[in-house]
Design a protein around this motif. Structure first.
Motif, PDB file in Angstrom:
ATOM      1  N   PRO A  54       0.810  -1.223   0.000  1.00  0.00           N
ATOM      2  CA  PRO A  54       0.000   0.000   0.000  1.00  0.00           C
ATOM      3  C   PRO A  54       0.845   1.275   0.000  1.00  0.00           C
ATOM      4  O   PRO A  54       0.467   2.270  -0.641  1.00  0.00           O
ATOM      5  CB  PRO A  54      -0.817  -0.118   1.292  1.00  0.00           C
ATOM      6  CG  PRO A  54      -0.922  -1.569   1.538  1.00  0.00           C
ATOM      7  CD  PRO A  54       0.396  -2.121   1.095  1.00  0.00           C
ATOM      8  N   THR A  69      -3.518   2.205   1.417  1.00  0.00           N
ATOM      9  CA  THR A  69      -3.020   3.009   0.305  1.00  0.00           C
ATOM     10  C   THR A  69      -3.588   4.420   0.368  1.00  0.00           C
ATOM     11  O   THR A  69      -2.865   5.410   0.187  1.00  0.00           O
ATOM     12  CB  THR A  69      -3.395   2.360  -1.044  1.00  0.00           C
ATOM     13  OG1 THR A  69      -2.841   1.036  -1.111  1.00  0.00           O
ATOM     14  CG2 THR A  69      -2.874   3.177  -2.215  1.00  0.00           C
ATOM     15  N   GLY A  82       0.639   3.996  -2.766  1.00  0.00           N
ATOM     16  CA  GLY A  82       0.392   5.390  -2.414  1.00  0.00           C
ATOM     17  C   GLY A  82       1.441   6.316  -3.009  1.00  0.00           C
ATOM     18  O   GLY A  82       1.117   7.413  -3.475  1.00  0.00           O
TER      19      GLY A  82
END
Length: 238
Positions: free
Chosen positions: A29, A89, A33
């Motif tokens: 995540p 995320t 991101g």
């Protein structure tokens, strides 16, 4: 001590397997991101009016409790790792977007003008000049996002044992084995510390121009500070 590492069979993983699962659910995540934050931050830098609403949206999303996020997603993604990783995320964006924006905005205008004069287009200037100079700010954001993600993975125990090391907290209550809870807390904390230390090493490697005491390099006159823009422009020009 043996009971400390004696993982109940219902978790379908041994201790090392839970560590691998925990890192996968936490770090993917953050990587996702970062991939979302890089272009989004560049848009916010180029279109200054866009930054406040983007920051507002990411902050509102961060304020949504993870359990509520799970309830919304579970109808679409089921009781899977994906249901845990999507909220993580989204949560990472509230840290990474401001970190990248602040880092990119810190690049001196003279450096951008010099890069433009050397024939750099907007994309090449962003990738080869602005991002390298913004590395310290980006790594600082990644450190916060990574430690937070490693901590929040444990909440996944609430949906079908998708909490990796957090599942040990659930089993500690079921089997009346408090050592499992200690295992979860200590191992998660150690993973967070190690991940943070690794990111510090990455920052040092990627930013040799930053002052960090005696590096064994050439001495500089007193009062003269290194210009972080020069290594970026020299490397990009090669």
């Amino acid at each position: 001590m043996n009971r400390f590492f004696d993982i109940p069979s219902d978790l379908q993983h041994d201790w090392f397997g839970l560590i691998v699962l925990h890192l996968r659910e936490a770090l993917l995540p953050v990587l996702g991101g970062l991939l979302l934050a890089l272009p989004l931050a560049q848009l916010c830098v180029r279109l200054r009016w866009l930054y406040p609403p983007v920051l507002w949206v990411t902050t509102v999303l961060y304020a949504i409790p993870s359990l509520a996020f799970f309830v919304v997603l579970i109808d679409y993604t089921g009781q899977t790792e994906l249901t845990v990783m999507i909220p993580l995320t989204v949560y990472s964006l509230v840290v990474l977007v401001p970190a990248i924006v602040d880092g990119v905005r810190s690049v001196p205008q003279e450096t951008l003008a010099a890069a433009t004069a050397m024939g750099f287009g907007p994309v090449r200037r962003y990738v080869q000049v602005q991002l390298p100079i913004a590395v310290p700010a980006i790594i600082a954001g990644l450190r916060v996002a990574t430690v937070s993600s490693i901590s929040l993975v444990s909440v996944g125990m609430l949906i079908g044992n998708q909490g990796a090391l957090g599942n040990l907290l659930h089993d500690a209550q079921i089997y009346n084995r408090p050592e499992l809870a200690w295992n979860s807390v200590i191992t998660s904390a150690v993973l967070a510390v190690l991940a943070d230390a690794l990111l510090v090493v990455v920052r040092v490697v990627l930013t040799p121009w930053m002052p960090s005491g005696a590096r064994g390099g050439r001495s500089r006159p007193a009062g003269v500070r290194p210009d972080p823009a020069m290594p970026a422009l020299e490397d990009a020009a090669r």
